[in-house]
Design a protein around this motif. Structure first.
Motif, PDB file in Angstrom:
ATOM      1  N   HIS A  63       1.084  -1.341   0.000  1.00  0.00           N
ATOM      2  CA  HIS A  63      -0.273   0.152  -0.220  1.00  0.00           C
ATOM      3  C   HIS A  63       0.802   1.657  -0.561  1.00  0.00           C
ATOM      4  O   HIS A  63       1.429   1.247   0.935  1.00  0.00           O
ATOM      5  CB  HIS A  63      -1.064   0.051   1.296  1.00  0.00           C
ATOM      6  N   HIS A  65       1.431   5.440  -1.692  1.00  0.00           N
ATOM      7  CA  HIS A  65       0.634   6.456  -2.920  1.00  0.00           C
ATOM      8  C   HIS A  65       1.370   6.993  -3.770  1.00  0.00           C
ATOM      9  O   HIS A  65       2.308   7.512  -3.131  1.00  0.00           O
ATOM     10  CB  HIS A  65      -0.291   7.611  -2.326  1.00  0.00           C
ATOM     11  N   HIS A 232      -9.443   2.543   1.611  1.00  0.00           N
ATOM     12  CA  HIS A 232      -8.606   2.521   2.348  1.00  0.00           C
ATOM     13  C   HIS A 232      -9.669   2.380   4.297  1.00  0.00           C
ATOM     14  O   HIS A 232     -11.117   2.836   3.647  1.00  0.00           O
ATOM     15  CB  HIS A 232      -8.429   4.362   3.184  1.00  0.00           C
ATOM     16  N   HIS A 271      -4.791   0.145   6.408  1.00  0.00           N
ATOM     17  CA  HIS A 271      -5.016   0.245   7.783  1.00  0.00           C
ATOM     18  C   HIS A 271      -5.797  -0.332   8.380  1.00  0.00           C
ATOM     19  O   HIS A 271      -5.910  -0.697   9.260  1.00  0.00           O
ATOM     20  CB  HIS A 271      -5.696   1.751   7.964  1.00  0.00           C
ATOM     21  N   ASP A 322       2.602   3.155   3.320  1.00  0.00           N
ATOM     22  CA  ASP A 322       1.189   4.396   2.168  1.00  0.00           C
ATOM     23  C   ASP A 322       2.162   5.289   2.358  1.00  0.00           C
ATOM     24  O   ASP A 322       1.532   6.476   3.329  1.00  0.00           O
ATOM     25  CB  ASP A 322       0.735   4.072   4.048  1.00  0.00           C
TER      26      ASP A 322
HETATM   27 ZN   LIG Z   1      -3.041   5.475   1.677  1.00  0.00          ZN
END
Ligand SMILES: [Zn+2]
Length: 433
Positions: A63, A65, A232, A271, A322
């Motif tokens: 995970h 971005h 998420h 998460h 993340d």
């Molecule tokens: Zn994220």
């Protein structure tokens, strides 16, 4: 340069000491693994990594971005404020000229730290991200052809206009949710990636948009070509409160996604810090994957992922940096944070908490993440496995029963002496910052 053989200490199981041996590779696959020393060959395709070098599977990030790679370190904000003030402007920049540079930076930093596979988010821009996945797939101008799952982010509210524009106009341009997968490069004919459906999170998606994503996912399942979903779930308490306001008829947050058919066995839920037992049960029933993001959870003071709940409910777990909520693209540091989160829970709220060993954490960021992403041929040294490998050269004094702990707690990209992606030895990537 294509590699045919790699000699070194083979880390077949992180819970055991690595043993001398060699791996033979053909067409990007491991075709033979043998213990013992072999005579030195001068063949250019044979890599001798040294007497104390460890050959191990490359790391996988479940995970992150990519557009946020330049946004690390904006501290002091709660998740929802951080998104509005830091992240959405960065994602708007990705769609307005920044994508090419940021994509190179993200891939370069991952490669530098030994991550050769990832599941990630792009932004909500269609054309820009279609170009980004073409580059990911053919490696054009990037330091390596990583293995990837990535998707355009779907969002149609509670964000600046440039980020919600395309989904608000969806009636005119169906289907807007995914972007199409490019052809594999002619040289290998092998695909390295797949596109996913990424509704950002319930706050930024109306019921209509979630329904559209759900229909698309169902069509893909029914046509025999299922697709990953990334979203998420229950990251922070303020997020939970806003979801309750936006979806007052749903019994809980998880049900919002389930109601739209978005919980499948290929759904990656980032998460999951604040779930009820009922929600854990629902995720288990749908066979979806929760993705633990320990560095990000602490950075945004969002919550502490409950590994015990996942284990008790039989829910699969992935591990993600993340970035940019997570401040570190280096998966060994994320794996270390996974251990530290469990220790923190044990010291405070859960005296009986299970604490992963360094070997457990190492296995999670390799084989564990591969399994979570459905890559059953990755993250392991096995015949038939993908030749996405690292050679690590730690000081010889580390080669004892604490080797994996020493690697995790002293992690530096300097420990990597070679990176092999899809059977090809990569050039030493330029350090970027
Ligand atoms: Zn994220």
């Amino acid at each position: 340069m294509q590699i045919h053989e790699i000699h070194g200490l083979l880390l077949l199981d992180p819970a055991k000491r690595p043993e001398p041996g060699f791996i033979r590779v053909e067409d990007g696959r491991i075709v033979e693994i043998q213990p013992g020393e072999r005579r030195r060959s001068e063949d250019a395709g044979v890599l001798h990594t040294g007497a104390s070098s460890i050959i191990c599977p490359a790391f996988i990030d479940a995970h992150l971005h990519l557009p946020q790679i330049g946004s690390i370190g904006a501290d002091g904000l709660e998740l929802l404020d951080w998104l509005q003030r830091v992240i959405y402007p960065a994602e708007a920049w990705w769609g307005n000229g920044g994508a090419s540079h940021l994509l190179e930076l993200a891939v370069g930093n991952m490669v530098d730290q030994g991550t050769l596979g990832f599941a990630g988010y792009l932004t909500s821009h269609g054309e820009v991200n279609a170009a980004a996945v073409r580059r990911l797939e053919n490696g054009a101008g990037l330091p390596g052809r990583l293995r990837w799952i990535a998707g355009r982010v779907a969002m149609d509210r509670e964000a600046p206009e440039p980020l919600v524009r395309e989904d608000l106009a969806r009636a005119e341009c169906r289907p807007p949710v995914p972007i199409s997968l490019p052809d594999p490069p002619a040289e290998t004919g092998r695909r390295r990636g797949s596109v996913s459906v990424n509704p950002r999170f319930a706050i930024s998606c109306t019921d209509e948009l979630l329904a559209e994503a759900g229909w698309f996912v169902r069509d893909r399942v029914e046509s025999g070509s299922p697709i990953h979903v990334q979203t998420h779930l229950a990251e922070s308490l303020a997020e939970l409160a806003r979801v309750r306001e936006l979806f007052p008829d749903d019994p809980n947050y998880t049900s919002v996604y389930d109601r739209h058919g978005l919980l499948t066995d290929q759904t990656l839920l980032g998460h999951c810090n604040h779930l009820t037992a009922e929600e854990w049960g629902l995720i288990a029933e749908r066979r979806s994957v929760t993705v633990h993001c320990p560095t990000a959870n602490v950075f945004l003071v969002a919550g502490l992922f409950d590994l015990d709940a996942a284990r008790d409910h039989g829910v699969r777990v992935g591990l993600g940096s993340d970035v940019a909520a997570g401040a570190d693209v280096a998966m060994p540091r994320v794996a270390r944070a996974m251990i530290e989160t469990a220790k923190l829970r044990k010291m405070t709220i859960a005296p009986n908490a299970w604490v992963p060993t360094p070997a457990d954490a190492w296995a999670q960021m390799t084989k564990g993440n591969a399994d979570a992403l459905g890559w059953n041929d990755a993250g392991r040294l096995e015949i038939g496995g993908a030749a996405d490998l690292l050679a690590l050269t730690p000081p010889a004094s580390w080669l004892d029963e604490h080797l994996i702990g020493r690697l995790l707690y002293n992690w530096s990209a300097e420990l990597i002496s070679a990176r092999i992606v899809d059977g090809e030895l990569m050039d030493e990537p330029a350090r970027q910052c």
